[in-house]
Design a protein around this motif. Structure first.
Motif, PDB file in Angstrom:
ATOM      1  N   VAL A  75       0.854  -1.211  -0.041  1.00  0.00           N
ATOM      2  CA  VAL A  75      -0.145   0.124  -0.013  1.00  0.00           C
ATOM      3  C   VAL A  75       0.976   1.088  -0.042  1.00  0.00           C
ATOM      4  CG1 VAL A  75      -2.110  -1.074   0.979  1.00  0.00           C
ATOM      5  CG2 VAL A  75      -0.191  -0.169   2.505  1.00  0.00           C
ATOM      6  N   TRP A 131       1.319   5.733   0.682  1.00  0.00           N
ATOM      7  CA  TRP A 131       1.356   6.459   1.888  1.00  0.00           C
ATOM      8  C   TRP A 131       0.105   7.460   1.925  1.00  0.00           C
ATOM      9  CZ3 TRP A 131       1.694  10.752  -0.584  1.00  0.00           C
ATOM     10  CH2 TRP A 131       2.496  10.770  -1.725  1.00  0.00           C
ATOM     11  N   LYS A 140       1.907  -4.734   3.953  1.00  0.00           N
ATOM     12  CA  LYS A 140       3.359  -4.185   3.781  1.00  0.00           C
ATOM     13  C   LYS A 140       3.050  -2.609   3.494  1.00  0.00           C
ATOM     14  CE  LYS A 140       5.879  -2.701   0.648  1.00  0.00           C
ATOM     15  NZ  LYS A 140       6.129  -1.494   1.381  1.00  0.00           N
ATOM     16  N   SER A 145       8.919  -6.815  -0.819  1.00  0.00           N
ATOM     17  CA  SER A 145       7.685  -7.134  -1.756  1.00  0.00           C
ATOM     18  C   SER A 145       7.874  -8.001  -2.821  1.00  0.00           C
ATOM     19  CB  SER A 145       7.482  -5.660  -2.563  1.00  0.00           C
ATOM     20  OG  SER A 145       7.362  -4.581  -1.732  1.00  0.00           O
ATOM     21  N   PHE A 148      -2.272  -4.469  -4.679  1.00  0.00           N
ATOM     22  CA  PHE A 148      -1.352  -3.548  -4.663  1.00  0.00           C
ATOM     23  C   PHE A 148      -1.975  -2.138  -5.092  1.00  0.00           C
ATOM     24  CE2 PHE A 148       1.287  -0.532  -7.278  1.00  0.00           C
ATOM     25  CZ  PHE A 148       2.482  -0.412  -6.385  1.00  0.00           C
ATOM     26  N   THR A 149      -1.713  -0.905  -4.140  1.00  0.00           N
ATOM     27  CA  THR A 149      -2.210   0.203  -4.722  1.00  0.00           C
ATOM     28  C   THR A 149      -0.833   1.013  -4.685  1.00  0.00           C
ATOM     29  OG1 THR A 149      -4.108   0.154  -3.756  1.00  0.00           O
ATOM     30  CG2 THR A 149      -3.492   2.293  -3.839  1.00  0.00           C
ATOM     31  N   GLY A 150      -0.598   1.711  -5.805  1.00  0.00           N
ATOM     32  CA  GLY A 150       0.559   2.462  -6.032  1.00  0.00           C
ATOM     33  C   GLY A 150       0.581   3.175  -7.465  1.00  0.00           C
ATOM     34  N   SER A 151       1.982   3.195  -7.587  1.00  0.00           N
ATOM     35  CA  SER A 151       2.210   3.839  -9.057  1.00  0.00           C
ATOM     36  C   SER A 151       2.148   2.874 -10.254  1.00  0.00           C
ATOM     37  CB  SER A 151       3.618   4.400  -9.119  1.00  0.00           C
ATOM     38  OG  SER A 151       4.662   3.290  -8.720  1.00  0.00           O
ATOM     39  N   GLU A 180      -4.756  -1.022  -8.066  1.00  0.00           N
ATOM     40  CA  GLU A 180      -5.106   0.243  -8.229  1.00  0.00           C
ATOM     41  C   GLU A 180      -3.980   1.152  -8.286  1.00  0.00           C
ATOM     42  OE1 GLU A 180      -8.253   0.821  -8.058  1.00  0.00           O
ATOM     43  OE2 GLU A 180      -9.182  -0.843  -6.967  1.00  0.00           O
ATOM     44  N   LEU A 181      -3.747   1.555  -9.531  1.00  0.00           N
ATOM     45  CA  LEU A 181      -2.529   2.643  -9.953  1.00  0.00           C
ATOM     46  C   LEU A 181      -2.849   3.840 -10.066  1.00  0.00           C
ATOM     47  CD1 LEU A 181      -1.306  -0.488 -12.372  1.00  0.00           C
ATOM     48  CD2 LEU A 181      -0.852   0.070  -9.931  1.00  0.00           C
ATOM     49  N   GLY A 182      -1.977   4.606 -11.055  1.00  0.00           N
ATOM     50  CA  GLY A 182      -1.887   5.990 -10.980  1.00  0.00           C
ATOM     51  C   GLY A 182      -3.053   6.633 -11.778  1.00  0.00           C
ATOM     52  N   CYS A 187      -4.690   9.840  -5.842  1.00  0.00           N
ATOM     53  CA  CYS A 187      -4.643   9.127  -7.192  1.00  0.00           C
ATOM     54  C   CYS A 187      -5.842   9.672  -8.033  1.00  0.00           C
ATOM     55  CB  CYS A 187      -4.846   7.696  -7.107  1.00  0.00           C
ATOM     56  SG  CYS A 187      -6.175   7.081  -6.100  1.00  0.00           S
ATOM     57  N   GLU A 202       1.010  12.413 -13.947  1.00  0.00           N
ATOM     58  CA  GLU A 202       0.221  12.896 -12.527  1.00  0.00           C
ATOM     59  C   GLU A 202       1.075  13.739 -11.834  1.00  0.00           C
ATOM     60  OE1 GLU A 202       0.365   9.159 -10.296  1.00  0.00           O
ATOM     61  OE2 GLU A 202      -1.570   9.533  -9.490  1.00  0.00           O
ATOM     62  N   PHE A 226     -14.577   0.530  -6.511  1.00  0.00           N
ATOM     63  CA  PHE A 226     -13.680   1.831  -6.835  1.00  0.00           C
ATOM     64  C   PHE A 226     -12.370   1.091  -7.742  1.00  0.00           C
ATOM     65  CE2 PHE A 226      -9.630   4.008  -6.050  1.00  0.00           C
ATOM     66  CZ  PHE A 226     -10.092   5.280  -5.469  1.00  0.00           C
TER      67      PHE A 226
HETATM   68  P1  NAD Z   1       4.653   3.321  -5.245  1.00  0.00           P
HETATM   69  O1  NAD Z   1       4.549   2.687  -6.514  1.00  0.00           O
HETATM   70  O2  NAD Z   1       6.246   3.999  -5.247  1.00  0.00           O
HETATM   71  O3  NAD Z   1       4.576   2.660  -3.905  1.00  0.00           O
HETATM   72  C1  NAD Z   1       3.559   1.552  -3.469  1.00  0.00           C
HETATM   73  C2  NAD Z   1       3.722   0.559  -2.833  1.00  0.00           C
HETATM   74  O4  NAD Z   1       4.601  -0.208  -3.560  1.00  0.00           O
HETATM   75  C3  NAD Z   1       4.138   0.872  -1.463  1.00  0.00           C
HETATM   76  O5  NAD Z   1       4.232  -0.103  -0.264  1.00  0.00           O
HETATM   77  C4  NAD Z   1       6.073   0.874  -1.547  1.00  0.00           C
HETATM   78  O6  NAD Z   1       6.756   0.734  -0.740  1.00  0.00           O
HETATM   79  C5  NAD Z   1       5.956  -0.295  -2.499  1.00  0.00           C
HETATM   80  N1  NAD Z   1       7.023  -0.337  -3.694  1.00  0.00           N
HETATM   81  C6  NAD Z   1       7.954   0.964  -4.273  1.00  0.00           C
HETATM   82  N2  NAD Z   1       8.744   0.655  -4.969  1.00  0.00           N
HETATM   83  C7  NAD Z   1       8.734  -0.906  -5.262  1.00  0.00           C
HETATM   84  C8  NAD Z   1       9.412  -1.705  -5.953  1.00  0.00           C
HETATM   85  N3  NAD Z   1      10.536  -1.494  -6.671  1.00  0.00           N
HETATM   86  N4  NAD Z   1       8.977  -2.983  -5.858  1.00  0.00           N
HETATM   87  C9  NAD Z   1       8.164  -3.422  -4.856  1.00  0.00           C
HETATM   88  N5  NAD Z   1       7.301  -2.551  -4.208  1.00  0.00           N
HETATM   89  C10 NAD Z   1       7.593  -1.378  -4.143  1.00  0.00           C
HETATM   90  O7  NAD Z   1       3.661   4.562  -5.147  1.00  0.00           O
HETATM   91  P2  NAD Z   1       3.655   5.585  -3.948  1.00  0.00           P
HETATM   92  O8  NAD Z   1       4.294   6.819  -4.432  1.00  0.00           O
HETATM   93  O9  NAD Z   1       3.616   5.220  -2.557  1.00  0.00           O
HETATM   94  O10 NAD Z   1       2.064   6.313  -4.221  1.00  0.00           O
HETATM   95  C11 NAD Z   1       1.766   7.071  -5.193  1.00  0.00           C
HETATM   96  C12 NAD Z   1       1.065   6.547  -6.356  1.00  0.00           C
HETATM   97  O11 NAD Z   1       0.089   5.508  -5.804  1.00  0.00           O
HETATM   98  C13 NAD Z   1       0.485   7.441  -7.322  1.00  0.00           C
HETATM   99  O12 NAD Z   1       0.716   7.023  -8.846  1.00  0.00           O
HETATM  100  C14 NAD Z   1      -1.165   7.184  -7.044  1.00  0.00           C
HETATM  101  O13 NAD Z   1      -1.682   7.489  -7.895  1.00  0.00           O
HETATM  102  C15 NAD Z   1      -1.221   5.789  -6.636  1.00  0.00           C
HETATM  103  N6  NAD Z   1      -2.406   5.411  -5.953  1.00  0.00           N
HETATM  104  C16 NAD Z   1      -3.194   4.840  -6.521  1.00  0.00           C
HETATM  105  C17 NAD Z   1      -4.449   4.766  -5.795  1.00  0.00           C
HETATM  106  C18 NAD Z   1      -5.545   3.865  -6.490  1.00  0.00           C
HETATM  107  O14 NAD Z   1      -6.607   3.518  -5.894  1.00  0.00           O
HETATM  108  N7  NAD Z   1      -5.878   3.792  -8.011  1.00  0.00           N
HETATM  109  C19 NAD Z   1      -4.737   5.256  -4.533  1.00  0.00           C
HETATM  110  C20 NAD Z   1      -3.515   5.860  -3.870  1.00  0.00           C
HETATM  111  C21 NAD Z   1      -2.424   6.128  -4.636  1.00  0.00           C
END
Ligand code: NAD
Length: 498
Positions: free
Chosen positions: A160, A162, A186, A226, A240-243, A264-266, A298, A400, A466
């Motif tokens: 997830v 931050w 994590k 991870s 997974f939620t993140g980039s 759930e990505l960017g 996001c 973004e 969502f």
């Molecule tokens: P990120 O992708 O850097 O990190 C997300 C998760 O992945 C964190 O737990 C991080 O510690 C982990 N991570 C980072 N690098 C990794 C790697 N190389 N291998 C495995 N795991 C890794 O994203 P972020 O900067 O924490 O959050 C911002 C992004 O998240 C933005 O793009 C935003 O749009 C997206 N986001 C999407 C949603 C959604 O629901 N679609 C919600 C919130 C945030």
């Protein structure tokens, strides 16, 4: 428990600066810890264990052991624990909000708003636990009956970000626990403590040990930890939620084990205002959506398209509202916009503003880093920024922003704005404001996004599915049936009647 926090808690028992494995708070096997920074001061305020790949097998095996009994717990009991958990979170509401503010910088009021929204998930999934149903069918073949039953998939892992550290956890963990699946979380290195508080309260509510584990780690250990979690053979589901960049890496790793994945990505969300819209209302909605958590959501508005006839007026209204925001530490009561969470985001925001200027844009509010200026010290502050004269070539249109930087783009016709709004690889959310009902239907159908806000900038709720399309990912994380299904398998039984 931490020795000295920079704030008082009514219930210090909720603060845990250890990992939670099999129901016990533990250190990393390596003994290593990492620093956690307050983005509002730029100073370290606590440390947490830097879990590594060597800690994974134990955590997953304990979750798998817990699964053997937890899968047999009847759904009503799971719902009861969920509602007790919901109540305990409410009882510790202000304390959890404070932790969130120190972890990610958002103003206390916003942290409370996040919690209130997030409690929709515990409530909703308590109900969903009892709504899991199979089917019975009479097929074409004579004397046959076909049944389906749904069962929990097994141990789930959540990775997830931050930016909404409570919402992300309650959205994912509530769905998993309601379905009968243990979850190992994590968290991001920036936000390890709000999740530990939630996990501690889940145990206090009665959830069995091992069904909710937390493995915090440093930035440095993140990729290896991870990957080890995603590759473990006893893990059956990864959310997974993140980039989008990291989401693709996670999807590739999970493909090796053919694991069920939710991504759930960017986003790069368009926000469109037609000249028949209520301008003041649209401006209010935009301000709340864009500057919430300093632009780090996001589903935040990224490209604001304003129709030609109202462009100048709207820019004026918005510039005044933008200048009126009060930037400061999230814990100060008069703050309306906090810092960005990570220092690197300041460089990014500066680069976006410089790029917009080089393409002919005009900064009409903000535009500068506040960190290390009088009154802001080392906090990661950036002025709320409004840029007019946006073009589709600018970085603020193509990427973004994830910062308090907003560009206004002018358009003339509906056809033109739909084409430009869809001209992105992302498809998370879109918004539009108009009083024309026919246009409302057309845009709902023609905008390429998983979620469409129609005369609203506030469309996220536990009851509503969502999730995005295109490179914003796949799978849904709330809403009836769909979200809990992400943690279930469907088994088909065929019976021949004699
Ligand atoms: P990120 O992708 O850097 O990190 C997300 C998760 O992945 C964190 O737990 C991080 O510690 C982990 N991570 C980072 N690098 C990794 C790697 N190389 N291998 C495995 N795991 C890794 O994203 P972020 O900067 O924490 O959050 C911002 C992004 O998240 C933005 O793009 C935003 O749009 C997206 N986001 C999407 C949603 C959604 O629901 N679609 C919600 C919130 C945030």
């Amino acid at each position: 428990m931490a020795s000295k926090l920079p704030f008082e808690l009514n219930n210090p028992k909720i603060f845990h600066d250890k990992a939670l494995v099999g129901g016990e708070f533990v250190e990393a096997k390596s003994g290593k810890r990492f620093d956690v920074y307050d983005p509002g001061s730029g100073k370290v305020w606590a440390t947490a264990p830097a879990m590594g790949p060597e800690d994974v097998d134990d955590a997953i095996k304990k979750a798998a052991e817990a699964f053997e009994s937890y899968r047999k717990v009847n759904p009503r009991q799971r719902a009861k624990w969920m509602l007790k958990w919901d109540q305990l979170i409410r009882d510790n509401f202000d304390d959890i909000a404070k932790i969130v503010t120190y972890e990610c910088g958002k103003p206390l009021k916003e942290a409370q708003g996040e919690l209130e929204y997030s409690l929709g998930f515990t409530w909703w999934f308590a109900g969903e636990a009892e709504r899991v149903q199979g089917t019975v069918q009479v097929p074409a073949a004579p004397n046959r009956r076909v049944f389906t039953v749904k069962q929990p998939i097994g141990v789930a892992v959540a990775l997830v970000p931050w930016n909404f550290p409570v919402a992300m956890i309650l959205r994912k963990v509530s769905a998993a626990l309601a379905a009968g699946c243990p979850m190992v979380v994590k968290p991001s290195p920036e936000t390890p403590f709000s999740v530990s508080a939630l996990a501690y309260l889940a145990q206090e509510a009665g959830f069995p040990k091992g069904v909710f584990s937390v493995l915090p780690t440093s930035m440095e250990n993140t990729p290896a930890l991870s990957e080890a979690l995603c590759r473990h053979e006893l893990v059956k589901k990864v959310t997974f939620t993140g980039s989008t960049r990291v989401g693709k890496l996670v999807a590739k790793i999970c493909a090796d084990g053919l694991k069920k994945v939710t991504l759930e990505l960017g986003g790069n969300c368009p926000f469109i205002i037609f000249d028949d819209a209520d301008l003041d209302y649209a401006a209010e909605q935009l301000m709340a959506l864009k500057y919430r958590h300093a632009g780090q959501a996001c589903i935040s508005a990224n490209r604001v398209f304003v129709q030609k006839g109202i462009y100048s007026k709207f820019a004026e209204v918005l510039a005044a509202k933008t200048r009126a925001l009060k930037v400061g530490h999230g814990a100060s009561p008069d703050t309306t916009m906090g810092p960005v969470t990570a220092l690197r985001a300041l460089d990014n925001a500066e680069a976006q503003v410089a790029d917009a200027l080089s393409h002919g844009g005009k900064v009409v509010a903000g535009g500068k880093r506040l960190q290390n200026t009088p009154g802001y010290d080392g906090g990661y502050f950036f002025e709320p920024t409004l840029i007019t004269g946006g073009t589709d070539q600018m970085l603020i249109a193509r990427e973004e922003t994830f910062a308090p930087v907003l560009g206004l783009f002018e358009f003339e016709t509906e056809e033109e704005v739909v084409r430009r709004a869809n001209d992105t690889s992302m498809g998370l959310a879109s918004y539009f404001f108009t009083k024309d009902v026919d246009r409302t239907w057309r845009l709902l159908e023609n905008l390429e996004a998983g979620m469409i806000g129609m005369n609203t900038g506030n469309q996220s709720a536990a009851e509503a599915p969502f999730g995005g399309i295109k490179e914003s990912g796949y799978g849904k994380e709330s809403g009836k049936d769909v979200a809990i299904n992400e943690y279930l398998i469907t088994k088909t039984g065929t019976l021949t009647l004699k």
